[in-house]
Design a protein around this motif. Sequence first.
Motif, short mmCIF file in Angstrom:
data_model
loop_
_atom_site.label_atom_id
_atom_site.label_comp_id
_atom_site.label_asym_id
_atom_site.label_seq_id
_atom_site.Cartn_x
_atom_site.Cartn_y
_atom_site.Cartn_z
N GLN A 1 -5.49 -3.01 -0.72
CA GLN A 1 -4.78 -4.00 0.08
C GLN A 1 -3.33 -3.55 0.25
O GLN A 1 -2.73 -2.97 -0.67
CB GLN A 1 -4.81 -5.38 -0.59
CG GLN A 1 -4.19 -6.50 0.26
CD GLN A 1 -4.19 -7.84 -0.47
OE1 GLN A 1 -4.09 -7.89 -1.70
NE2 GLN A 1 -4.32 -8.92 0.26
N ARG A 2 -2.79 -3.84 1.43
CA ARG A 2 -1.36 -3.68 1.68
C ARG A 2 -0.81 -5.03 2.12
O ARG A 2 -1.32 -5.64 3.06
CB ARG A 2 -1.11 -2.61 2.74
CG ARG A 2 -1.41 -1.19 2.25
CD ARG A 2 -1.07 -0.15 3.29
NE ARG A 2 -1.15 1.21 2.76
CZ ARG A 2 -2.26 1.94 2.76
NH1 ARG A 2 -3.40 1.43 3.27
NH2 ARG A 2 -2.27 3.16 2.25
N VAL A 3 0.20 -5.49 1.43
CA VAL A 3 0.78 -6.81 1.66
C VAL A 3 2.16 -6.64 2.27
O VAL A 3 3.05 -6.06 1.64
CB VAL A 3 0.88 -7.62 0.35
CG1 VAL A 3 1.52 -8.98 0.60
CG2 VAL A 3 -0.51 -7.78 -0.28
N ALA A 4 2.35 -7.13 3.48
CA ALA A 4 3.64 -7.00 4.18
C ALA A 4 4.36 -8.34 4.13
O ALA A 4 3.89 -9.33 4.71
CB ALA A 4 3.42 -6.56 5.63
N LEU A 5 5.51 -8.38 3.46
CA LEU A 5 6.26 -9.64 3.39
C LEU A 5 6.86 -10.02 4.73
O LEU A 5 7.32 -11.16 4.89
CB LEU A 5 7.35 -9.56 2.32
CG LEU A 5 6.88 -9.34 0.88
CD1 LEU A 5 8.00 -9.69 -0.10
CD2 LEU A 5 5.63 -10.15 0.55
#
Length: 218
Positions: free
Chosen positions: A147-151
């Motif tokens: 997973q890549r989480v972009a704020l």
Amino acid sequence: MQIIRTPQHPWQPQGTVYGTLLNFQREWDLWAPRMHDEPHKAPPKKPVLYVKSANTFNAAGHDLVLQDGVSEVDVGASLGLVMGHDGQIQAGALLLDWSVPHTSYFRPPIKFRCRDGYLGLPQALTPFQSDWDQLNIEVLCNGLVVQRVALSTLKRSIPQLLADVSDFMTLQAGDVLMVGTDCLEGGLRPRARAGDTVEIRAAGLEPVVQNVTTGGAA
């Protein structure tokens, strides 16, 4: 970026840790069609918060131990904002917000989120940076990015979240406010089982790495 290091004494929260639900646009959009159903009948107007109690704090270097028949856990990668004495953000930390898989996100299910050791902590804090709204967090399971989480996709940005929470409660020095955890495209979160090693990392912050085990003590 200077990191607040505590080599012999891993960091632990000195106040209350609050989690935030439905603060990523993807999950908000997935839930939007049901927000007018019973029992709430409307979308939440304020941030939806829950508490990670002190028994969940799991210091750097310790495993997550699955107990009571739990066979898998949801992986929640989040940024925690640590409050200073002036009511402003003093520092931050990547946090591994574990939970037992569940389907309710309107009423935070304490029994699924507040089990022993269900908040993985980094070794040290990092002084606050104003550009963290653009931070990208990677979640790895057994060395593979899952997973890549972009704020940048937060529904409430960091300043807006802090302002909205401050409208109805006072955050004390040492309290930690997590900005939320994102879901995958289908609405679920990455999951881990005994034998897995999970890492969350982002540029400039201390990573969190935990092994998932069964039995014994963390």
